[in-house]
Design an enzyme around this catalytic site. Structure first.
Site, PDB file in Angstrom:
ATOM      1  N   ASP A  31     -13.701 -71.273  33.810  1.00 56.08           N
ATOM      2  CA  ASP A  31     -12.454 -71.388  34.574  1.00 56.08           C
ATOM      3  C   ASP A  31     -12.666 -72.336  35.761  1.00 56.08           C
ATOM      4  O   ASP A  31     -12.654 -71.911  36.922  1.00 56.08           O
ATOM      5  CB  ASP A  31     -12.027 -70.009  35.067  1.00 56.08           C
ATOM      6  CG  ASP A  31     -10.574 -69.984  35.529  1.00 56.08           C
ATOM      7  OD1 ASP A  31      -9.845 -70.958  35.249  1.00 56.08           O
ATOM      8  OD2 ASP A  31     -10.168 -69.001  36.170  1.00 56.08           O
ATOM      9  N   GLN A  42      -8.971 -56.257  43.913  1.00 64.98           N
ATOM     10  CA  GLN A  42      -8.788 -56.829  45.237  1.00 64.98           C
ATOM     11  C   GLN A  42     -10.140 -56.931  45.932  1.00 64.98           C
ATOM     12  O   GLN A  42     -11.098 -56.262  45.544  1.00 64.98           O
ATOM     13  CB  GLN A  42      -7.825 -55.984  46.057  1.00 64.98           C
ATOM     14  CG  GLN A  42      -8.239 -54.540  46.246  1.00 64.98           C
ATOM     15  CD  GLN A  42      -7.091 -53.692  46.758  1.00 64.98           C
ATOM     16  OE1 GLN A  42      -6.083 -53.509  46.085  1.00 64.98           O
ATOM     17  NE2 GLN A  42      -7.265 -53.163  47.968  1.00 64.98           N
ATOM     18  N   VAL A  43     -10.211 -57.783  46.952  1.00 61.77           N
ATOM     19  CA  VAL A  43     -11.484 -58.104  47.582  1.00 61.77           C
ATOM     20  C   VAL A  43     -11.441 -57.724  49.064  1.00 61.77           C
ATOM     21  O   VAL A  43     -10.458 -58.015  49.752  1.00 61.77           O
ATOM     22  CB  VAL A  43     -11.810 -59.604  47.428  1.00 61.77           C
ATOM     23  CG1 VAL A  43     -13.133 -59.932  48.092  1.00 61.77           C
ATOM     24  CG2 VAL A  43     -11.867 -59.978  45.951  1.00 61.77           C
ATOM     25  N   ALA A  96      -7.841 -60.507  49.776  1.00 62.56           N
ATOM     26  CA  ALA A  96      -7.123 -61.113  48.647  1.00 62.56           C
ATOM     27  C   ALA A  96      -6.925 -60.046  47.592  1.00 62.56           C
ATOM     28  O   ALA A  96      -7.706 -59.091  47.489  1.00 62.56           O
ATOM     29  CB  ALA A  96      -7.892 -62.300  48.074  1.00 62.56           C
ATOM     30  N   SER A  97      -5.855 -60.202  46.803  1.00 64.39           N
ATOM     31  CA  SER A  97      -5.576 -59.247  45.732  1.00 64.39           C
ATOM     32  C   SER A  97      -5.065 -60.007  44.520  1.00 64.39           C
ATOM     33  O   SER A  97      -4.148 -60.825  44.629  1.00 64.39           O
ATOM     34  CB  SER A  97      -4.544 -58.209  46.189  1.00 64.39           C
ATOM     35  OG  SER A  97      -4.261 -57.297  45.152  1.00 64.39           O
ATOM     36  N   ALA A  98      -5.680 -59.755  43.365  1.00 59.27           N
ATOM     37  CA  ALA A  98      -5.273 -60.406  42.118  1.00 59.27           C
ATOM     38  C   ALA A  98      -4.815 -59.345  41.128  1.00 59.27           C
ATOM     39  O   ALA A  98      -4.552 -58.199  41.499  1.00 59.27           O
ATOM     40  CB  ALA A  98      -6.428 -61.234  41.558  1.00 59.27           C
ATOM     41  N   SER A  99      -4.722 -59.717  39.863  1.00 57.56           N
ATOM     42  CA  SER A  99      -4.130 -58.827  38.874  1.00 57.56           C
ATOM     43  C   SER A  99      -4.981 -57.598  38.587  1.00 57.56           C
ATOM     44  O   SER A  99      -4.460 -56.492  38.454  1.00 57.56           O
ATOM     45  CB  SER A  99      -3.903 -59.590  37.565  1.00 57.56           C
ATOM     46  OG  SER A  99      -5.116 -60.178  37.124  1.00 57.56           O
ATOM     47  N   LYS A 118     -15.463 -56.312  45.540  1.00 56.81           N
ATOM     48  CA  LYS A 118     -14.349 -56.441  44.597  1.00 56.81           C
ATOM     49  C   LYS A 118     -14.096 -55.070  43.977  1.00 56.81           C
ATOM     50  O   LYS A 118     -14.981 -54.477  43.360  1.00 56.81           O
ATOM     51  CB  LYS A 118     -14.707 -57.468  43.517  1.00 56.81           C
ATOM     52  CG  LYS A 118     -13.606 -57.754  42.514  1.00 56.81           C
ATOM     53  CD  LYS A 118     -14.077 -58.845  41.538  1.00 56.81           C
ATOM     54  CE  LYS A 118     -13.049 -59.133  40.475  1.00 56.81           C
ATOM     55  NZ  LYS A 118     -13.528 -60.198  39.531  1.00 56.81           N
TER      56      LYS A 118
END
Length: 563
Positions: free
Chosen positions: A287, A137-138, A131-134, A152
Site C-alpha cells: 500500500d 484507532q491510534v 487518528a481513527s480508521a475503519s 493501535k
C-alpha cells in the site's frame, strides 16, 4: 439452502435487509427484485442517483454500508482486471474515517487484551485518539522505560460486525453469480472468498507485528529507511504497540519543501526501497500511497541537517497489507521481462495464460496479436520517457478483454507498481520508474541465464523425469496385470449431473403429456365442454405450465445461452 445456513440467515436478517435496501436505493440491486427490501429501497431511492455514473453510485452505496464494504471497495481498486479501470479508480477514492471509541471502551479493550491495568502498562497514555480508521484507532503513549510509542487498538465489536457482513457478502455473491450473467463475468464468489481471507488476516494484529519484524530484518543494514519497532510484550491480537515516528507525511509536499528536502531524492529512494522489496526480497509493502510514507528529519545527521537539502530517512507505516512473490511467480516475471526486452509477444501471452485462469473459449492467437500491437505502441519510447503506469493499464485492459482471471498476488503486484509510480510523480513529475526498474530487469536476465540457474532448472526437470520413469513401469505392469485378470475398471465421476437428468426426464414427460393431450383434444374425447375435450384441455394446460417451469429453471441456472 443448507441447514447450516439457517442460523446465519436469522442472525443477519436485519443487516441483510439493510444492505439490499441501500443497494436498491442507489439502483444497484435489480437482480434482487424478488426481495421485499428491494422495493423498500426503490421507494426510498436517492434523488441524485439519476445524475451519477454507475461507479459513483456503487462508491456512495459502499460508503453508506460501512467498514466491510469500504474495505471491499479498496481491495477491488487493486483489481482493474476484474472491475475495469473506471470502477477501480472510483473505488480508490473510498476512505474509511470511523469515529473513535470512547476512552473508557479503549482502556477496557487494552486491559482485557494485555491482562494488566493501563497505569501498570504505560507510564503515560493519551486517552484521546490521534487518528481513527475503519478497523482501529491510534493513541500516543510512553512505556515505563521512556520509549515513545503509539498504541493501535481495534474498535470494540468491529470483528463481529465484519464477520456478519462477510457472511452476507458471500451469500449476495452466490445470488449474483446465479441470477446475473453480467455479474457472473466478474467471478463474484471467488473474489469474495479472496477478500474474506484478506480482511480476516487484517483483523489479526499479530500478522502486522510479524510483517514489521520481517521488514526490519530485510532492511537491517539500510540507514535511509525505517520500519517502526513493534513491542510484542505490549501487543495482542487486537492491540499493537509500536515505535512512534515523528516526521512529515510524504503527502504534505509544502511541508517537505519548507524543511528543505530534495523531493527528487525522496522519490528515487522511496521507489528503490519498494523495488528492493519486490525484486530482491519477494516480500513487499502493498500500500505505497503517500499517507503511508513519512520523512524523518530527526534521523538525519547534524551535517545533513545543516545542508540546504537534507537527506533524512524514509519511514514506512501500516504494514498490515503485504504481498509475496514465490519462486514460481518470480520465474514467470523473469520470463516476461526477457520476453519484453526481446519483443516476444507469444512468450508474454504464454506467461499471461499460465499465470491466470483462461475461459473455455480462450483465443490465444488473438491475445498474441493484442500484445504485439501494445509492444509496437511503446517500442519507440526511450526508457526514460517510458510510461510504466500507462503500459500496465494497457496490459490489464488486454487481460480483461480476453476474460483472463489473474490470481490476487499478480493483480496486487501490478497495482503496487502503478501506485508507486503515481506516488513518485507527485514528488517529481519527471520521475521515471521504468528507468529505475531497468537494472532489476537486467539482473533478472543475468540470473535466469546464469550457470547456477540453468543447472538448477536442468536438475529440477531431471528429478521430475526420474520420478516419472520410476513410477511408469510399475503402473503399466499393474494395468497389464489387471487386464489379464479381467479386473480392469474405469471409474467415471459425473459432477452436478443430477439436475440435468431431472430436467431431461421432466422434459420428456412434459412432451409426452402434451402429445397425448393434443390427441385427446383433436379426437374430442369425452367429457367435452363447448365441443372441447376436457381431459385434452387439462392435459395441454398442465404440460404448458410444466414446460414454462423447466424453461424458467434453465434460465435461472444461467445456461439458457448454451442450450
Amino acid at each position: 439452502m443448507e441447514w447450516i445456513e439457517v442460523p446465519q440467515l436469522i442472525r443477519n436478517a436485519d443487516r441483510f435487509r439493510e444492505v439490499v435496501t441501500i443497494m436498491a436505493k442507489h439502483g444497484l440491486a435489480d437482480w434482487m427484485s424478488g426481495n421485499p427490501a428491494y422495493w423498500i429501497g426503490r421507494i426510498r431511492g436517492a434523488p441524485e442517483v439519476e445524475s451519477m455514473s454507475t461507479g459513483e453510485r456503487i462508491r456512495v452505496a459502499m460508503t453508506e454500508l460501512g467498514t466491510t464494504f469500504i474495505k471491499l471497495g479498496q481491495v477491488l481498486s487493486t483489481r482493474p482486471d476484474l472491475v475495469g479501470p473506471d470502477l477501480a479508480n472510483e473505488f480508490a477514492k473510498l476512505r474509511a474515517n470511523a469515529p473513535s471509541d470512547p476512552p473508557d471502551v479503549v482502556v477496557a479493550m487494552i486491559e482485557t487484551e494485555l491482562g494488566a491495568g493501563i497505569d501498570d502498562l504505560f507510564l503515560k497514555f493519551d486517552r484521546e485518539a490521534m487518528a481513527s480508521a475503519s478497523i482501529g484507532q491510534v493513541h500516543r503513549a510512553t512505556l515505563a522505560g521512556g520509549e515513545e510509542v503509539v498504541v493501535k487498538v481495534q474498535h470494540a465489536g468491529i470483528e463481529r460486525r465484519i464477520v456478519n457482513d462477510l457472511e452476507i457478502l458471500v451469500k449476495l455473491a452466490e445470488i449474483a453469480e446465479e441470477q446475473s450473467s453480467l455479474l457472473r463475468q466478474y467471478r463474484p464468489v471467488q473474489t469474495m472468498k479472496e477478500f474474506q481471507r484478506t480482511l480476516m488476516r487484517e483483523l489479526d494484529f499479530h500478522r502486522e507485528l510479524r510483517n514489521m519484524n520481517q521488514f526490519r530484518k530485510n532492511f537491517a543494514d539500510a540507514n535511509d529507511v525505517r520500519f517502526a519497532k513493534p513491542y510484542a510484550e505490549y501487543s495482542s491480537r487486537r492491540v499493537l504497540t509500536m515505535e512512534r515516528f515523528e516526521g512529515v507525511s510524504v503527502s504534505d509536499k509544502a511541508a517537505m519543501e519548507t524543511l528543505g528536502v530534495d523531493l527528487n531524492e525522496v522519490a528515487h529512494r522511496g521507489a528503490t526501497v519498494f523495488l528492493d522489496m519486490i525484486f530482491r526480497d519477494g516480500f513487499y509493502h502493498a500500500d505505497p500511497h503517500p499517507g503511508n510514507l513519512m520523512i524523518l528529519p530527526d534521523s538525519a545527521s547534524a551535517q545533513e541537517q545543516s545542508a540546504h537539502a537534507i537527506k533524512p530517512a524514509i519511514g514506512l507505516l501500516d504494514c498490515g497489507m503485504i504481498g509475496r512473490i514465490d519462486d514460481e511467480l518470480r520465474e514467470d516475471l523473469e520470463v516476461a521481462l526477457v520476453a519484453a526486452v526481446g519483443r516476444d509477444a507469444k512468450a508474454i501471452a504464454e506467461v499471461v495464460s499460465r499465470l491466470g485462469q483462461v475461459p473455455g473459449d480462450f483465443d490465444e492467437p488473438a491475445l498474441v496479436a493484442d500484445v504485439a500491437d501494445m509492444i509496437d505502441e511503446y517500442s519507440d519510447q526511450t526508457i526514460r520517457d517510458f510510461n510504466l503506469s500507462a503500459c500496465l493499464r494497457d496490459v490489464v485492459d488486454i487481460i480483461r478483454q480476453h476474460h483472463v482471471y489473474l490470481p490476487a498476488k499478480v493483480a496486487m503486484l501490478l497495482k503496487v507498481l502503478g501506485m508507486l509510480e503515481g506516488t513518485a510523480h507527485q514528488l517529481n513529475p519527471d520521475f521515471s520508474l521504468a528507468e529505475l526498474i531497468e537494472p532489476y530487469g537486467e539482473g533478472a536476465m543475468r540470473r535466469r541465464f546464469s550457470p547456477r540457474q540453468l543447472y538448477g532448472r536442468m536438475k529440477s526437470r531431471w528429478d521430475d523425469w526420474d520420478r516419472l520413469m520410476k513410477l511408469v513401469p510399475k503402473d503399466v505392469a499393474e494395468i497389464l496385470h489387471s487386464l489379464k485378470q479381467g479386473s480392469f475398471d474405469v471409474h467415471l465421476q459425473h459432477r452436478r449431473l443430477e439436475p440435468i437428468v431431472n430436467r431431461l426426464v421432466m422434459g420428456i414427460l412434459t412432451a409426452a403429456l402434451f402429445v397425448g393431450s393434443s390427441a385427446l383434444w383433436s379426437n374430442q374425447v369425452s367429457p367435452t365442454l363447448f365441443g372441447v375435450s376436457v381431459p385434452g384441455l387439462f392435459g395441454c394446460g398442465t404440460a404448458t405450465l410444466m414446460g414454462l417451469r423447466i424453461a424458467i429453471s434453465i434460465r435461472r441456472s444461467g445456461r439458457a445461452e448454451n442450450t
